[in-house]
Design a protein around this motif. Structure first.
Motif, PDB file in Angstrom:
ATOM      1  N   LEU A  46       7.660  17.278  33.923  1.00 34.59           N
ATOM      2  CA  LEU A  46       8.245  16.040  34.438  1.00 34.59           C
ATOM      3  C   LEU A  46       8.498  14.996  33.359  1.00 34.59           C
ATOM      4  N   GLY A  47       8.049  15.265  32.167  1.00 33.34           N
ATOM      5  CA  GLY A  47       8.391  14.434  31.007  1.00 33.34           C
ATOM      6  C   GLY A  47       8.236  12.946  31.239  1.00 33.34           C
ATOM      7  N   CYS A  48       9.343  12.202  31.089  1.00 36.49           N
ATOM      8  CA  CYS A  48       9.294  10.738  31.126  1.00 36.49           C
ATOM      9  C   CYS A  48       9.600  10.162  32.506  1.00 36.49           C
ATOM     10  N   ILE A  49       9.491  10.959  33.564  1.00 39.25           N
ATOM     11  CA  ILE A  49       9.805  10.473  34.902  1.00 39.25           C
ATOM     12  C   ILE A  49       8.963   9.245  35.266  1.00 39.25           C
ATOM     13  N   GLY A  50       7.760   9.169  34.712  1.00 41.84           N
ATOM     14  CA  GLY A  50       6.862   8.048  34.994  1.00 41.84           C
ATOM     15  C   GLY A  50       7.384   6.709  34.500  1.00 41.84           C
ATOM     16  N   GLU A  51       8.382   6.724  33.622  1.00 41.03           N
ATOM     17  CA  GLU A  51       8.953   5.481  33.114  1.00 41.03           C
ATOM     18  C   GLU A  51       9.945   4.861  34.096  1.00 41.03           C
ATOM     19  N   CYS A  52      10.298   5.597  35.132  1.00 36.01           N
ATOM     20  CA  CYS A  52      11.187   5.057  36.182  1.00 36.01           C
ATOM     21  C   CYS A  52      10.321   4.286  37.168  1.00 36.01           C
ATOM     22  N   MET A  53       9.775   3.180  36.714  1.00 39.48           N
ATOM     23  CA  MET A  53       8.747   2.449  37.440  1.00 39.48           C
ATOM     24  C   MET A  53       9.167   1.983  38.833  1.00 39.48           C
TER      25      MET A  53
END
Length: 261
Positions: A46-53
């Protein structure tokens, strides 16, 4: 040419990157993404999906996701589709406090214990572990008491596995089940074949077709409606088949016997 290249790049991207997200949404700032659809791309990281706050709706169906840790920062996420992946633990979703609609059908969630972490999600209304339309399920669904236990764990849930458990609509699903059981039992009555008259559609085939919309909420509603409609069509096909079989059988019985001279 560029669109073909983008499609080729998306075909099997393995990992979610900022460039993938920007190309799919047209947004330059990941925090501006509210709705994201990444179905069937072969994603396992899922890589940087967490940056889509500020992400509110996420569709990751049909990938190879196993670890959900990157989703733990998505506090505004309300709709999450993780069907047809390889997920065994839902623990990271504990902190997705806005989650209302969760679909994890077609994964490898093995026991009720793996579901306890979702009890902290007080807004959760729609939960799906199996989907008969697409033949998706989880090992936990094999538990004979699965449904009763889940409903006890989540007393405020409104829809489980696509069936309304409270409110308007729950009676409709029960009615459909009763109709299905009746059809299965209708071939014979008191040991005799039951004769049926010709049945014709009560509306034109195109009656149920509706136009698609780019609106994310309408898109989700459209999918849920289509799932129910698909189940109704399967039920109709089964009924038509049984009626046809019965009519053929009755026709053979009525034919006069032929005697050789």
């Amino acid at each position: 040419m560029d669109s073909k290249r983008d499609k080729d790049q998306d075909a099997d991207c393995d990992k979610i990157t900022s460039s993938l997200l920007k190309s799919r949404t047209g947004e330059f700032d990941l925090e501006s993404i509210l709705f994201l659809k990444l179905r069937g791309l072969g994603i396992h990281d899922l890589g940087c999906i967490g940056e889509c706050m500020n992400l509110e709706r996420l569709d990751l169906a049909g990938n190879n996701v196993t670890n959900l840790a990157a989703l733990s920062s998505l506090r505004h996420l309300s709709v999450l589709n993780l069907s047809a992946n390889k997920i065994s633990s839902l623990e990271p979703l504990r902190s997705c406090e806005s989650l209302q609609n969760l679909n994890v059908a077609g994964n490898i969630i093995s026991s009720i214990e793996n579901v306890h972490c979702l009890q902290s999600l007080k807004k959760l209304e729609n939960l799906r572990f199996k989907d008969n339309t697409y033949n998706y399920t989880n090992p936990v669904c094999r538990n004979a008491s699965y449904r009763a236990i889940i409903l006890e764990m989540f007393p405020y849930i409104k829809v489980l596995d696509g069936e309304r458990v409270v409110g308007r609509g729950s009676d409709l699903y029960q009615l459909c089940k009763d109709i299905d059981d009746t059809i299965k039992a209708s071939v014979y009555k008191n040991g005799q074949l039951v004769e049926h008259s010709d049945c014709k559609p009560w509306v034109e085939d195109s009656y149920w077709e509706i136009k698609r919309s780019n609106n994310a909420i309408i898109e989700e509603a459209y999918k849920q409606f289509n799932d129910v409609l698909h189940e109704c069509r399967l039920l109709n096909n089964r009924a038509t088949h049984i009626i046809s079989q019965t009519e053929r059988s009755m026709s053979l019985k009525k034919q006069p016997k032929q005697f050789a001279i």
